[in-house]
Design a protein around this motif. Sequence first.
Motif, PDB file in Angstrom:
ATOM      1  N   LEU A 143     -48.519  62.868  47.626  1.00 32.18           N
ATOM      2  CA  LEU A 143     -48.959  64.104  48.286  1.00 32.18           C
ATOM      3  C   LEU A 143     -47.865  64.607  49.237  1.00 32.18           C
ATOM      4  N   GLY A 164     -49.378  57.958  44.537  1.00 32.06           N
ATOM      5  CA  GLY A 164     -49.198  58.620  45.834  1.00 32.06           C
ATOM      6  C   GLY A 164     -48.645  60.000  45.573  1.00 32.06           C
ATOM      7  N   SER A 218     -41.607  54.040  51.988  1.00 34.22           N
ATOM      8  CA  SER A 218     -41.409  55.253  52.782  1.00 34.22           C
ATOM      9  C   SER A 218     -41.105  54.944  54.250  1.00 34.22           C
ATOM     10  N   HIS A 273     -48.393  57.437  38.642  1.00 33.33           N
ATOM     11  CA  HIS A 273     -47.836  58.046  39.871  1.00 33.33           C
ATOM     12  C   HIS A 273     -46.866  59.099  39.379  1.00 33.33           C
TER      13      HIS A 273
HETATM   14  C1  LIG Z   1     -44.949  53.976  42.417  1.00 32.32           C
HETATM   15  C2  LIG Z   1     -44.936  54.790  43.666  1.00 32.32           C
HETATM   16  N1  LIG Z   1     -46.069  54.873  44.377  1.00 32.32           N
HETATM   17  C3  LIG Z   1     -46.121  55.588  45.531  1.00 32.32           C
HETATM   18  C4  LIG Z   1     -45.028  56.264  45.995  1.00 32.32           C
HETATM   19  C5  LIG Z   1     -45.150  57.024  47.270  1.00 32.32           C
HETATM   20  O1  LIG Z   1     -44.892  58.354  47.131  1.00 32.32           O
HETATM   21  P1  LIG Z   1     -45.070  59.331  48.375  1.00 32.32           P
HETATM   22  O2  LIG Z   1     -44.272  58.766  49.494  1.00 32.32           O
HETATM   23  O3  LIG Z   1     -44.537  60.610  47.907  1.00 32.32           O
HETATM   24  O4  LIG Z   1     -46.534  59.368  48.681  1.00 32.32           O
HETATM   25  C6  LIG Z   1     -43.827  56.230  45.271  1.00 32.32           C
HETATM   26  C7  LIG Z   1     -42.651  56.981  45.735  1.00 32.32           C
HETATM   27  O5  LIG Z   1     -41.644  57.107  45.152  1.00 32.32           O
HETATM   28  C8  LIG Z   1     -43.783  55.460  44.071  1.00 32.32           C
HETATM   29  O6  LIG Z   1     -42.663  55.373  43.346  1.00 32.32           O
END
Ligand SMILES: Cc1ncc(COP(=O)(O)O)c(C=O)c1O
Length: 412
Positions: free
Chosen positions: A241, A239, A61, A200
């Motif tokens: 949120l 994740g 991110s 997730h």
């Molecule tokens: C495996 C995994 N974990 C965590 C995330 C993080 O998601 P977010 O940024 O929506 O919290 C992602 C996002 O695509 C993901 O693919």
Amino acid sequence: MSAFNFNSGSLFCEQVSLSDISDQFDTPAYIYSKQTLETNANAYVKSFTKPDSLACFAVKSLSNISILKLLNDMGCGFDIVSGGELYRVLSIGADPKKIIFSGVGKSKKEIEEGILEGILSFNVESASELYRIEKIAENLNKVAPVSIRFNPDIDSGGHDYITTGRKGDKFGISSIDQIIELSKYIKSSNYLNIVGLASHIGSQILELDSYRKSAKKTIELADSLIELGISLEFLDLGGGLGVPYNEESPPSPENLVSCLEKELQGRKERLVLEPGRSISANAGVLITKVEYIKDDFLVVDAAMNDLIRPALYKAEHDICNIKENTGVPKLWNVVGPICESSDFLAKNISIYADEDDILAIKTAGAYGFVMSSNYNTRPRACEVLVDGDKSILIRKRESLDDLLEMEIIGDD
Ligand SMILES: Cc1ncc(COP(=O)(O)O)c(C=O)c1O
């Protein structure tokens, strides 16, 4: 409380005016608030009631090493999806025992590196991946820690491109029977160690019910494994949120942690989470200058190569002029200089703007700079971290020479 506020008619990030930043670093530029990153990370880290719980920041991110270092110092672990992200987090001294490796397409080299570095877990997305990890571990004479990523078949809402936990999505394994068979296989292997179960279900999730359902299904599966004599160190509930881009009102990280801790009450497994957007999104803005006004278009100097979310997901970002209330607002389409009709940053947005004004595209910290590209041979923007009254350049603006550096004119 946001760190981006108007003061004497100008938009500030903490105590620095964005106008000063644009004078010093030019536009387009990504600007992040250190205070907001800390507040958001603490909303996870400090709300865990068990000391062994872990928030693994989703590096995808926002992956600037200055920011990863900050989050590492605050006690976050990391959720990575490539050898490149592994390299980044190790470069800032992350503890390998706080690194989770997700993703459906891990290469042999990436798996080898993860095993040799001693990461906490590979979140395994298929049987083929599991067998590949085992083979590599055997060749290295090591034991690889693995967690199976369970696809609980839950539609968490949001854009199709960011929903990951429905049967038929490419992520995780949805067959409980297959997960049980693979878990037994892991138990019998000399080169694999099952450490957790992961799920997730998507991104920009705006309610707790999907998390509750996913936790319940994951716990039920963990119980089936326990009955087979397979115990787990942790449950990784992912994740995803959401954050308010416009009028949305997602639950807070504190609410999420307390909801999941309630589901896990009385259990031995540690809670692991993988938050990305909810830590990074509202910590960043993208500033851009209005170059031209044409009909109802504001043509700005940032484009889809700088922020692709509107073009990719029809994502909506609030935009404001960094000068407060300077005229009568009008409805605008904010577009960039790229030769694609999908090159827009906002449609029908009501703001006042004139040529040479600087606009701030809000909530751009997550999936902003990291998704930027050099399309149309446009150098990527710089990144600036604001800490109180200081603005620190954390990534230089790319130069045209940087862009040509990797290219080779072949011999005739
Ligand atoms: C495996 C995994 N974990 C965590 C995330 C993080 O998601 P977010 O940024 O929506 O919290 C992602 C996002 O695509 C993901 O693919």
